[in-house]
Design a protein around this motif. Structure first.
Motif, PDB file in Angstrom:
ATOM      1  N   ALA A 250      -8.425  -0.143  -3.737  1.00 56.90           N
ATOM      2  CA  ALA A 250      -9.699   0.301  -3.169  1.00 56.90           C
ATOM      3  C   ALA A 250      -9.465   1.171  -1.934  1.00 56.90           C
ATOM      4  O   ALA A 250     -10.150   2.194  -1.749  1.00 56.90           O
ATOM      5  N   GLN A 251      -8.508   0.800  -1.101  1.00 59.45           N
ATOM      6  CA  GLN A 251      -8.210   1.586   0.098  1.00 59.45           C
ATOM      7  C   GLN A 251      -7.668   2.960  -0.275  1.00 59.45           C
ATOM      8  O   GLN A 251      -8.059   3.967   0.310  1.00 59.45           O
TER       9      GLN A 251
ATOM     10  N   GLY B 281     -10.803   9.854  -1.503  1.00 57.97           N
ATOM     11  CA  GLY B 281     -12.171  10.375  -1.496  1.00 57.97           C
ATOM     12  C   GLY B 281     -12.497  11.212  -0.275  1.00 57.97           C
ATOM     13  O   GLY B 281     -13.480  11.949  -0.271  1.00 57.97           O
ATOM     14  N   THR B 282     -11.673  11.127   0.763  1.00 56.95           N
ATOM     15  CA  THR B 282     -11.916  11.909   1.975  1.00 56.95           C
ATOM     16  C   THR B 282     -11.194  13.254   1.959  1.00 56.95           C
ATOM     17  O   THR B 282     -11.390  14.052   2.868  1.00 56.95           O
ATOM     18  N   VAL B 283     -10.390  13.505   0.945  1.00 57.46           N
ATOM     19  CA  VAL B 283      -9.616  14.744   0.869  1.00 57.46           C
ATOM     20  C   VAL B 283     -10.498  15.856   0.300  1.00 57.46           C
ATOM     21  O   VAL B 283     -11.124  15.692  -0.747  1.00 57.46           O
ATOM     22  N   GLU B 284     -10.540  16.995   1.015  1.00 53.61           N
ATOM     23  CA  GLU B 284     -11.350  18.121   0.551  1.00 53.61           C
ATOM     24  C   GLU B 284     -10.821  18.672  -0.766  1.00 53.61           C
ATOM     25  O   GLU B 284      -9.623  18.673  -1.016  1.00 53.61           O
ATOM     26  N   ASN B 285     -11.755  19.143  -1.599  1.00 56.89           N
ATOM     27  CA  ASN B 285     -11.453  19.788  -2.879  1.00 56.89           C
ATOM     28  C   ASN B 285     -10.800  18.853  -3.882  1.00 56.89           C
ATOM     29  O   ASN B 285     -10.133  19.304  -4.813  1.00 56.89           O
ATOM     30  N   VAL B 286     -10.969  17.537  -3.681  1.00 58.90           N
ATOM     31  CA  VAL B 286     -10.466  16.530  -4.620  1.00 58.90           C
ATOM     32  C   VAL B 286     -11.666  15.774  -5.172  1.00 58.90           C
ATOM     33  O   VAL B 286     -12.551  15.360  -4.424  1.00 58.90           O
TER      34      VAL B 286
ATOM     35  N   GLU C 259      -0.518  -4.595  -8.602  1.00 60.25           N
ATOM     36  CA  GLU C 259      -1.031  -3.938  -7.409  1.00 60.25           C
ATOM     37  C   GLU C 259      -2.351  -4.600  -6.997  1.00 60.25           C
ATOM     38  O   GLU C 259      -3.188  -4.895  -7.850  1.00 60.25           O
ATOM     39  N   SER C 260      -2.525  -4.803  -5.710  1.00 49.81           N
ATOM     40  CA  SER C 260      -3.698  -5.543  -5.247  1.00 49.81           C
ATOM     41  C   SER C 260      -4.966  -4.698  -5.344  1.00 49.81           C
ATOM     42  O   SER C 260      -4.936  -3.471  -5.197  1.00 49.81           O
TER      43      SER C 260
ATOM     44  N   TYR D 214       0.840  -1.199   0.000  1.00 50.13           N
ATOM     45  CA  TYR D 214       0.000   0.000   0.000  1.00 50.13           C
ATOM     46  C   TYR D 214       0.876   1.250   0.000  1.00 50.13           C
ATOM     47  O   TYR D 214       0.611   2.198  -0.741  1.00 50.13           O
ATOM     48  N   GLU D 215       1.916   1.248   0.806  1.00 52.24           N
ATOM     49  CA  GLU D 215       2.839   2.385   0.852  1.00 52.24           C
ATOM     50  C   GLU D 215       3.461   2.640  -0.517  1.00 52.24           C
ATOM     51  O   GLU D 215       3.590   3.798  -0.944  1.00 52.24           O
TER      52      GLU D 215
END
Length: 76
Positions: A41-42, A48-53, A35-36, A5-6
């Protein structure tokens, strides 16, 4: 956080930080075959939680995503 993930996050950060993406405030990314699905998905959920994105799926399985951002809104 898993190493895979990193690595995915670092790859996407590099693409977002590229001069072309920064000038257009937009980048398209695709999940690579090595890539898994879970990591992908993560990462999409986290972005999706980042504002203005805004995330726009470019295909039905969301393997190809357009990321757009508005730096003016984030400064407000």
């Amino acid at each position: 956080m898993s190493k895979s993930y990193e690595q995915l996050v670092k790859r996407v950060q590099k693409e977002i930080g590229s001069p072309g993406a920064q000038s257009k405030h937009c980048v398209e990314i695709q999940r690579r075959d090595d890539e898994s699905h879970e990591d992908w998905a993560q990462m999409i959920a986290d972005l999706g939680t980042v504002e203005n994105v805004t995330l726009t799926p470019m295909n039905d399985d969301a393997k190809h995503i357009r990321i757009t951002w508005n730096p003016e809104e984030s400064m407000a």
